[in-house]
Design an enzyme around this catalytic site. Structure first.
Site, short mmCIF file in Angstrom:
data_model
loop_
_atom_site.label_atom_id
_atom_site.label_comp_id
_atom_site.label_asym_id
_atom_site.label_seq_id
_atom_site.Cartn_x
_atom_site.Cartn_y
_atom_site.Cartn_z
N THR A 253 -23.98 -19.64 -38.01
CA THR A 253 -23.73 -19.52 -39.44
C THR A 253 -24.91 -20.04 -40.27
O THR A 253 -25.27 -19.45 -41.30
CB THR A 253 -22.46 -20.29 -39.84
OG1 THR A 253 -21.34 -19.68 -39.18
CG2 THR A 253 -22.23 -20.26 -41.34
N SER A 292 -19.71 -10.99 -41.39
CA SER A 292 -19.47 -12.35 -40.92
C SER A 292 -20.64 -12.71 -40.01
O SER A 292 -21.28 -11.83 -39.42
CB SER A 292 -18.17 -12.42 -40.13
OG SER A 292 -18.10 -13.61 -39.35
N THR A 293 -20.91 -13.99 -39.89
CA THR A 293 -21.90 -14.40 -38.90
C THR A 293 -21.54 -13.83 -37.53
O THR A 293 -22.42 -13.51 -36.72
CB THR A 293 -21.97 -15.94 -38.82
OG1 THR A 293 -22.44 -16.46 -40.07
CG2 THR A 293 -22.90 -16.41 -37.70
N ASN A 294 -20.22 -13.66 -37.29
CA ASN A 294 -19.76 -13.26 -35.97
C ASN A 294 -20.08 -11.82 -35.61
O ASN A 294 -19.96 -11.44 -34.44
CB ASN A 294 -18.25 -13.51 -35.86
CG ASN A 294 -17.88 -14.95 -36.17
OD1 ASN A 294 -18.76 -15.82 -36.20
ND2 ASN A 294 -16.62 -15.20 -36.41
N THR A 339 -45.27 -12.95 9.42
CA THR A 339 -43.85 -13.25 9.21
C THR A 339 -43.61 -14.65 9.73
O THR A 339 -44.22 -15.06 10.73
CB THR A 339 -42.95 -12.24 9.95
OG1 THR A 339 -43.24 -12.27 11.35
CG2 THR A 339 -43.16 -10.82 9.42
N HIS A 340 -42.74 -15.41 9.08
CA HIS A 340 -42.50 -16.82 9.43
C HIS A 340 -43.79 -17.64 9.36
O HIS A 340 -43.93 -18.65 10.04
CB HIS A 340 -41.89 -16.94 10.83
CG HIS A 340 -40.62 -16.16 11.01
ND1 HIS A 340 -39.37 -16.68 10.76
CD2 HIS A 340 -40.42 -14.88 11.39
CE1 HIS A 340 -38.45 -15.76 10.99
NE2 HIS A 340 -39.07 -14.65 11.38
N SER A 470 -60.04 -30.99 -10.38
CA SER A 470 -59.65 -32.37 -10.11
C SER A 470 -60.47 -33.34 -10.95
O SER A 470 -61.64 -33.10 -11.25
CB SER A 470 -59.86 -32.69 -8.62
OG SER A 470 -59.62 -34.05 -8.36
N SER A 471 -59.81 -34.44 -11.31
CA SER A 471 -60.51 -35.50 -12.03
C SER A 471 -61.19 -36.46 -11.07
O SER A 471 -61.95 -37.33 -11.50
CB SER A 471 -59.51 -36.27 -12.91
OG SER A 471 -58.52 -36.89 -12.08
N GLU A 483 -50.13 -21.01 -10.50
CA GLU A 483 -49.32 -22.22 -10.67
C GLU A 483 -48.57 -22.21 -11.99
O GLU A 483 -47.38 -22.56 -12.05
CB GLU A 483 -50.22 -23.47 -10.59
CG GLU A 483 -50.73 -23.78 -9.19
CD GLU A 483 -51.76 -24.90 -9.19
OE1 GLU A 483 -52.16 -25.31 -8.09
OE2 GLU A 483 -52.16 -25.37 -10.27
#
Length: 617
Positions: A253, A292-294, A339-340, A470-471, A483
């Site tokens: 609303t 209506s908002t609905n 596979t695996h 890397s730091s 990532e």
């Protein structure tokens, strides 16, 4: 030197253009140089040009805010993208901070080109809204809200059910928005950061106003005022007036009333009246008439999702094309399948990347299916679906006007009572986003494994180096793009759970949890779209293959023994593989020692290329 068409193709705003369309658009651009200090455009003047910055920097400011710089743009940034939506006034000023070389096109001619292709227009409009969203996000920390502060003598008094409340005199929103801003300080994300959602509300309000005018509920003057104000919102104006938190109680609303109040007050100004002079245009009785908002909120959300889905699908298709191009580039690069996480049989790197393309392509079809469920709307159902306070014929008229305004084939739900509480369309679409996320997680995991190393991992492919990794560890470069896409997908899966929880929380004739559904789904679409673009541009397009390493794995793997099974049988082939692993000898060497096959048979059966394409290419 890049051609104008090539430059255009790199601008996200214009990437929706096909090659022929890009060439056509390129002819509309000309080279222009702005001197340092020169005004490129000024707030309050008509938008008339689209500017693509090639070099130099441009400062964006608002004169009414005391000339304080808001943001600085540079090469590859776009100015005046709102000109593609219409010729409304600029609401910021752009000044060349340095000498600026640019490409400039006439806005009216660009709009004429878009008008010839409705589907293209919708996609470009969506991208413009996305760009405005990015701009708002970049401006958010500075928040230009001086005109909205409650200062002595700078307010107007409004009244509602709960009593009187001061509202900033210059604000287009009213008392109900002000209460919502006080009540819902939850996520820190205002609805202004979803301008496409606000634009969808404005489109729904235009359709409703026209239907109400036809039904004799509002006058033609009020209808025209509402339509004009709503069009300004669609064009990106007044976004700062939408400050209600995206997460809110009340089933949406507060968002609906925020839109009603801003449209009403802007319509009043356009009609020659003062803000708050609701005798001439009222937020509830006119802008929200027969609504209506609905029914408005879920309809606006569906429209937003449909528009966003088109842009998402376009981006996903570009991602598929990028994977497919790599599949073709790598079609002759032999490697070991696994596979695996163990050696399996030979294949090509091209087959692997083509599989990536197909797995994403399949999810595009799922999203298209999910989007079709969003075309059924409950406009005219009003509060609980019975249509109380909506005149006869209103529902059919508002749906027809919404079709014309948006280009989407909306249909009135068969049962408005059922449709008012039902959120399954949102659930289904979100589930398809989750499915796509699961697929992308697998793809990105594979990319990280294939690129692992570079000296002590698979190292079959090289991902483009994007930043030091890397730091503490010198020389390290990490697979940051896969990532981040994994993290995007995790968030989308979490959002899908929130959608499911909200959907099952419906009670009786309404689901009051739609705001969290909206926040979750819209965030997921945006993140998936941005993530797909990031994966394509910053990773897939620049992947290279380590041909020698891939071939080395094939030549030194016992996985090729599988090809001997039809000739020697499973048990002898197993014994041969075990001996090769134990002794370190090659399979071919053992076969020759034991006299198991002739040279011609060895060449035919153990040819890696033949194993990769046993049935031929």
């Amino acid at each position: 030197m890049s051609t104008v068409a090539e430059i255009i193709s790199k601008i996200p705003l214009l990437q929706e253009l096909e090659t022929e369309q890009a060439e056509q658009a390129a002819r509309l651009f000309s080279v222009k140089r702005f001197a340092a200090g020169e005004v490129i455009h000024k707030e309050g003047t008509r938008r008339d040009q689209l500017v693509l910055i090639q070099s130099g920097s441009v400062e964006i400011l608002q004169l009414r805010e005391g000339n304080q710089p808001l943001i600085t743009y540079g090469p590859d940034d776009v100015l005046g993208e709102g000109v593609l939506l219409g010729d409304a006034d600029y609401f910021t000023t752009a000044i060349a901070k340095t000498t600026v070389d640019s490409l400039v096109a006439d806005g009216e001619k660009l709009r004429e080109m878009l008008d010839s292709d409705d589907a293209l227009k919708i996609r470009v409009y969506g991208q413009v809204i996305d760009d405005l969203l990015v701009r708002m996000t970049r401006l958010a920390p500075r928040g230009t809200r001086a005109s909205l502060e409650l200062l002595p003598g700078n307010t107007r008094m409004e009244k509602d059910l709960l009593g009187d409340k001061e509202v900033p005199a210059d604000a287009y929103f009213g008392i109900q928005t002000a209460r919502a801003m006080d009540n819902f300080q939850i996520s820190g994300i205002p609805i202004s950061l979803y301008p496409d959602f606000i634009a969808s509300f404005a489109l729904v309000k235009i359709a409703a106003a026209k239907a109400n005018r036809d039904c004799g509920v509002i006058s033609n003057d009020v209808c025209e005022g509402i339509e004009a104000a709503a069009h300004e919102i669609i064009q990106g104006k007044w976004l700062e007036q939408f400050s209600v938190d995206v997460i809110q109680g009340g089933a949406g609303t507060s968002t609906n009333m925020n839109v009603n109040e801003v449209i009403a007050n802007r319509a009043l100004e356009l009609m020659g009246h003062e803000k708050g002079d609701y005798e001439y245009c009222r937020p509830n009785d006119d802008v929200n008439a027969s609504q209506s908002t609905n029914d408005v909120y879920p309809t606006a959300l569906k429209l937003t999702m449909l528009t966003s889905n088109q842009r998402l699908l376009a981006e996903l298709k570009r991602l598929v094309a990028a994977f497919r191009a790599k599949g073709q580039e790598f079609e002759d690069v032999l490697k070991m399948g696994r596979t695996h996480l163990q050696d399996a049989v030979p294949m090509t790197l091209g087959q692997e990347f083509e599989a990536f393309a197909l797995t994403i392509e399949g999810e595009i079809a799922g999203l298209e299916t999910g989007a079709r469920m969003l075309l059924h709307i409950n406009m005219g159902g009003t509060a609980v679906g019975t249509g109380l306070n909506a005149p006869s014929g209103y529902s059919d008229k508002v749906v027809e006007y919404l079709r014309k305004e948006t280009g989407f084939p909306f249909e009135l739900a068969l049962n408005l009572v059922e449709a008012t509480s039902d959120t399954q369309g949102f659930v289904t679409y979100s589930a398809h986003l989750r499915s796509l996320a699961i697929k992308l997680i697998k793809v990105c995991n594979d990319l990280r494994l294939m690129a692992s190393g570079p000296r002590s991992g698979f190292s079959e492919i090289n991902l483009p180096e994007r930043q030091p990794g890397s730091s503490i560890m010198p020389g390290k470069v990490n697979p940051v793009i896969p990532e981040v896409i994994n993290q995007v997908c995790f968030k989308i899966m979490g959002n899908d759970l929130a959608v499911s929880m909200a959907a099952q929380a419906a009670q009786l004739q309404l689901n009051v949890m739609e705001p969290v559904i909206a926040a979750s789904v819209l965030e997921s679409i945006r993140m998936m779209m941005n993530g797909s673009s990031t994966l394509r541009n910053n990773c897939i397009q620049d992947i290279t293959a380590n041909h020698e390493k891939c071939r080395h794995y094939v030549d030194h793997s016992v996985g090729v023994v599988t090809a001997l099974v039809p000739v020697l049988g499973y048990k002898p082939s197993t014994a041969l593989a075990a001996e090769a692993l134990k002794t370190g000898k090659g399979l071919v060497e053992l076969i020759r020692e034991k006299g198991l096959l002739t040279e011609a048979q060895i060449e035919e059966i153990l040819e890696p290329e033949r194993m990769a394409w046993p049935l031929g290419r």
